[in-house]
Enzyme design. Sequence first.
Site, PDB file in Angstrom:
ATOM      1  CG  HIS A  49       1.269  35.424 -12.182  1.00 45.87           C
ATOM      2  ND1 HIS A  49       1.010  35.768 -10.764  1.00 45.87           N
ATOM      3  CD2 HIS A  49       2.559  35.513 -12.317  1.00 45.87           C
ATOM      4  CE1 HIS A  49       2.138  35.553 -10.122  1.00 45.87           C
ATOM      5  NE2 HIS A  49       3.034  35.230 -10.752  1.00 45.87           N
ATOM      6  CG  HIS A  53      -5.496  33.515 -10.724  1.00 41.47           C
ATOM      7  ND1 HIS A  53      -6.463  34.474  -9.738  1.00 41.47           N
ATOM      8  CD2 HIS A  53      -5.007  33.854 -10.208  1.00 41.47           C
ATOM      9  CE1 HIS A  53      -5.306  35.616  -9.297  1.00 41.47           C
ATOM     10  NE2 HIS A  53      -4.371  35.464  -9.720  1.00 41.47           N
TER      11      HIS A  53
END
Length: 233
Positions: free
Chosen positions: A148, A197
Amino acid sequence: MKDNAGSLFNRIEFPVLLAGLVIAGGLWGFVELMEVARATAPHGFDTEILLAFRQPGQPGVPIGPSWLEGAMRDITSLGSTSVLALVTTATIIYLLLIRRRGTALLILVAVAGGEVLSSLLKVGVDRPRPELVSHLVNETSLSFPSGHAMLSAVTYLTLGSLAARFLPGRTAKVYVLFLAVLTTVLVGVSRIYLGVHWPSDVLAGWCAGFAWAMLCWLVARLLQWRQAVSDDA
């Protein structure tokens, strides 16, 4: 012809130098962060930052008001493959309609190449998702680098830099580039907030994304410069 070529070179010398520095810095940062990702135990700053987005002693409860979690889910979708593919496709179709095939090809190569590069890097490093906190969205792919963060940098910076070329005035150009960078940063922060993450994953995604976007821009700029010199000749 030589005077024209020299004038063109002087005009692009600083931007090209700056792009080269961004590429070098991005690559250096990515290599350093890759060492962090390959370590057997999470780095201290990874765990501290990730836990900072959770209530003390409650790794399953994010900080902030109840609406913030929903807002972060919305923001993170701006870096999803489906949204970026939609934005990229719409832009390419528009450029083809106005007969700017070269620019359309540049965007396609930048975004598609970034997607392939991100997938290869994930497989090469093979880092699992963090288990220190609960995940607020479902993810099944590998963790390093953040796709992303990387693809947001590639897509929004490429589109922002191209859009800035056609805008009048320095203020409008700076505003568009600021929005591109802000969107990229918000997407990366949302990935950490949602717990999917490590911070080093996001930083590595930004490093790789900025470097790839600048490399594509640099190649396009140099090709444009060569074409201009050829036209003058």
